[in-house]
Motif scaffolding. Structure first.
Motif, PDB file in Angstrom:
ATOM      1  N   ASP B 186       0.862  -1.178   0.000  1.00  8.71           N
ATOM      2  CA  ASP B 186       0.000   0.000   0.000  1.00  8.71           C
ATOM      3  C   ASP B 186       0.904   1.236   0.000  1.00  8.71           C
ATOM      4  O   ASP B 186       1.730   1.389   0.888  1.00  8.71           O
ATOM      5  N   GLN B 187       0.707   2.103  -1.000  1.00  4.85           N
ATOM      6  CA  GLN B 187       1.626   3.235  -1.155  1.00  4.85           C
ATOM      7  C   GLN B 187       1.510   4.231   0.007  1.00  4.85           C
ATOM      8  O   GLN B 187       2.474   4.906   0.330  1.00  4.85           O
ATOM      9  N   ARG B 188       0.340   4.306   0.632  1.00  2.69           N
ATOM     10  CA  ARG B 188       0.160   5.269   1.723  1.00  2.69           C
ATOM     11  C   ARG B 188       0.683   4.717   3.051  1.00  2.69           C
ATOM     12  O   ARG B 188       1.522   5.336   3.700  1.00  2.69           O
ATOM     13  N   SER B 189       0.216   3.513   3.414  1.00  2.00           N
ATOM     14  CA  SER B 189       0.579   2.975   4.731  1.00  2.00           C
ATOM     15  C   SER B 189       1.811   2.077   4.687  1.00  2.00           C
ATOM     16  O   SER B 189       2.333   1.697   5.724  1.00  2.00           O
ATOM     17  N   THR B 208      -2.101  -9.805   4.644  1.00  2.00           N
ATOM     18  CA  THR B 208      -1.865  -8.487   5.232  1.00  2.00           C
ATOM     19  C   THR B 208      -2.405  -8.507   6.656  1.00  2.00           C
ATOM     20  O   THR B 208      -3.576  -8.856   6.867  1.00  2.00           O
ATOM     21  N   ILE B 214      -5.027  -0.015   6.308  1.00  2.50           N
ATOM     22  CA  ILE B 214      -5.345  -0.056   4.873  1.00  2.50           C
ATOM     23  C   ILE B 214      -6.775   0.430   4.692  1.00  2.50           C
ATOM     24  O   ILE B 214      -7.669   0.014   5.422  1.00  2.50           O
ATOM     25  N   ASP B 218      -6.920   3.381  -1.382  1.00  5.44           N
ATOM     26  CA  ASP B 218      -5.453   3.363  -1.365  1.00  5.44           C
ATOM     27  C   ASP B 218      -4.918   2.724  -2.648  1.00  5.44           C
ATOM     28  O   ASP B 218      -5.564   1.868  -3.240  1.00  5.44           O
ATOM     29  N   THR B 219      -3.720   3.141  -3.019  1.00  9.14           N
ATOM     30  CA  THR B 219      -3.093   2.611  -4.231  1.00  9.14           C
ATOM     31  C   THR B 219      -2.126   1.479  -3.881  1.00  9.14           C
ATOM     32  O   THR B 219      -1.331   1.613  -2.955  1.00  9.14           O
ATOM     33  N   ILE B 220      -2.222   0.376  -4.639  1.00  7.74           N
ATOM     34  CA  ILE B 220      -1.302  -0.752  -4.430  1.00  7.74           C
ATOM     35  C   ILE B 220      -0.282  -0.757  -5.568  1.00  7.74           C
ATOM     36  O   ILE B 220      -0.651  -0.673  -6.747  1.00  7.74           O
ATOM     37  N   THR B 237      -6.288  -0.205  -7.215  1.00  9.54           N
ATOM     38  CA  THR B 237      -6.783   0.602  -6.098  1.00  9.54           C
ATOM     39  C   THR B 237      -7.653  -0.277  -5.207  1.00  9.54           C
ATOM     40  O   THR B 237      -8.407  -1.117  -5.717  1.00  9.54           O
ATOM     41  N   ILE B 238      -7.573  -0.077  -3.900  1.00  6.90           N
ATOM     42  CA  ILE B 238      -8.354  -0.917  -2.981  1.00  6.90           C
ATOM     43  C   ILE B 238      -9.833  -0.564  -3.082  1.00  6.90           C
ATOM     44  O   ILE B 238     -10.210   0.615  -2.991  1.00  6.90           O
ATOM     45  N   ILE B 254      -9.089  -5.619  -4.504  1.00  8.42           N
ATOM     46  CA  ILE B 254      -8.416  -4.578  -5.299  1.00  8.42           C
ATOM     47  C   ILE B 254      -9.059  -4.478  -6.687  1.00  8.42           C
ATOM     48  O   ILE B 254      -9.320  -5.505  -7.327  1.00  8.42           O
TER      49      ILE B 254
END
Lengths: 157, 282
Positions: B186-189, B208, B214, B218-220, B237-238, B254
């Motif tokens: 996950d690009q954010r977390s 996970t 998450i 969010d972007t994977i 994207t989730i 996703i």
């Protein structure tokens, strides 16, 4: 090979994958119903292995399913008095369902069958369309066989 | 000979032996270079021109056929004009097609420049023969430098990896196939997991931890840890995160970034991705 080319090219051009009949299963059923011998069994396996070259990621999986469909068709043909187009279409219907669900079960484990619920309507639709098309394919094959001098009817042992 | 057990049951025995052979192939797998992998290469080579022909026909023929049908029964003096018009229309359709292809290839070239890795573009000419699995057939193969295991991308994101090649064709296992898996985060977390395909369409993030932060939206992206896909490529994207229910891990769905059905050209990374340390530094 033309059947396989049809199966690989057409789905890429039209979005409704379920509307395309499973020609390989139809051919395997025709082999099982009408040609009783070692060579047809090897041809069925070869068709399945050719499908493996163009489908999925487990070589041998379609070879297994197509050989199984051939064997079931052969067993029906050996035991039934009449093997007409209706019998062929019925075997094709169940053969397509078995081949698709079997491919999922063998490829990803029996647990994956539980996830395949949303796919069942499309598998059933494809099986139905294959069964509807099957008599036409059988008659085309019978005509072609007559042209080249092969037996078009069931060869009983 | 004809009355013997072997002769009477020859079909059953042959089929049984072939079924056992199939199961052996499934359980052991076929590796590139194996004798059992040769038929795959041969079949791909045979299918490639037929599929390419189907694609070419479908792109150009529909307009010509429609125009031709419209010309039937028209007056003699209009025939030449209408044929000319049909030809111009057909040319225009072909030019539009070339323009689209050119745009796709330009986007792929930009992607290649951004990645800084050696890559080649290839046309998509077919899809999976059964529909149960999610694979594509490409019109490029070993002669273009393609090898099994190479990453396949589009300007939208990660497409899949090559699983079989012949001299002039290749097959790609899409990331939404139920036998596909890649390492992502996950690009954010920065929460990591395995992006896997489902039997039905779609992707999930597996393994996970429940404590990870998450959220939907969010972007994977790829982590680069699998040694196939370079780090930081868009996977999807989730859609939703289910925290309810038993188990150690989150249930994360996703939405893939790539529209797999509409793919016409793809980019294949012919050079192995750099070591993860180098990628992080870069």
């Amino acid at each position: 090979m033309l059947g396989l080319a049809f199966e690989t090219a057409v789905p890429h051009l039209i979005s409704a994958r379920s509307l395309i009949p499973n020609l390989i299963v139809i051919l395997a059923v025709d082999l099982g119903l009408r040609h009783h011998g070692v060579v047809p069994a090897i041809i069925a396996f070869g068709m399945g292995y050719a499908t493996d070259a163009l489908a999925g990621s487990h070589p041998g999986l379609n070879a297994f399913m197509v050989t199984l469909v051939f064997l079931v068709s052969y067993e029906f043909s050996s035991r039934l008095l009449v093997t007409n187009a209706f019998v062929g279409a019925t075997i094709v219907f169940f053969g397509v369902i078995a081949a698709d669900l079997g491919a999922i079960a063998i490829g990803s484990g029996l647990g994956a069958l539980g996830e395949s619920g949303p796919m069942v309507p499309s598998i059933l639709l494809r099986a139905m369309i294959s069964a509807l098309v099957a008599p036409l394919v059988f008659s085309v094959l019978a005509g072609s066989k007559r042209l080249v001098g092969l037996p078009a009817r069931a060869a009983r042992e | 000979m004809r009355g013997t057990f072997l002769w009477r049951n020859r079909v059953l025995l042959t089929s049984g032996a072939l079924l056992i052979l199939s199961l052996h192939l499934i359980s052991t797998g076929v590796h590139p270079g194996d004798f059992a992998a040769r038929p795959t290469s041969i079949f791909l080579e045979i299918i490639r021109p037929i599929d390419a022909g189907f694609k070419h026909l479908s792109a150009g023929a529909s307009g010509i056929v429609n125009d031709y049908l419209a010309l039937v029964h028209v007056r003699e003096e209009n025939v030449h004009l209408r044929i000319e018009l049909a030809r111009v229309k057909s040319d225009r359709a072909r030019l539009a097609e070339l323009e689209t292809e050119n745009r796709h290839l330009s986007e792929l070239l930009e992607l290649r420049d951004v990645l800084g890795l050696n890559a080649v573009a290839a046309n998509v000419i077919g899809s999976d023969a059964t529909g149960v699995s999610h694979t594509l057939i490409l019109a490029s193969g070993e002669s273009n430098g393609l090898r099994p295991g190479m990453a396949v991308l589009s300007n939208q994101g990660v497409v899949g990896k090559i699983i079989a090649v012949s001299p002039h064709a290749a097959r790609v296992l899409l990331i939404d196939d139920h036998n596909s898996a890649l390492d992502g985060f996950d690009q954010r977390s920065r929460a990591r997991g395995i992006v896997a395909g489902l039997v039905d369409d779609g992707l999930i993030l597996k393994y996970t931890d429940r404590s990870e932060d998450i959220r939907a939206g969010d972007t994977i992206v790829t982590s680069g840890l699998d040694g196939i896909f370079p780090r930081g490529l868009l996977v999807g994207t989730i859609k939703y995160v289910h925290r309810e229910g038993p188990g150690l891990f989150l249930n994360v769905s996703i939405a893939p970034a790539v529209e797999f059905r509409g793919l016409e050209q793809v980019l294949i990374v012919t050079q192995p991705p750099p070591h993860i340390d180098d990628q992080v530094k870069g």
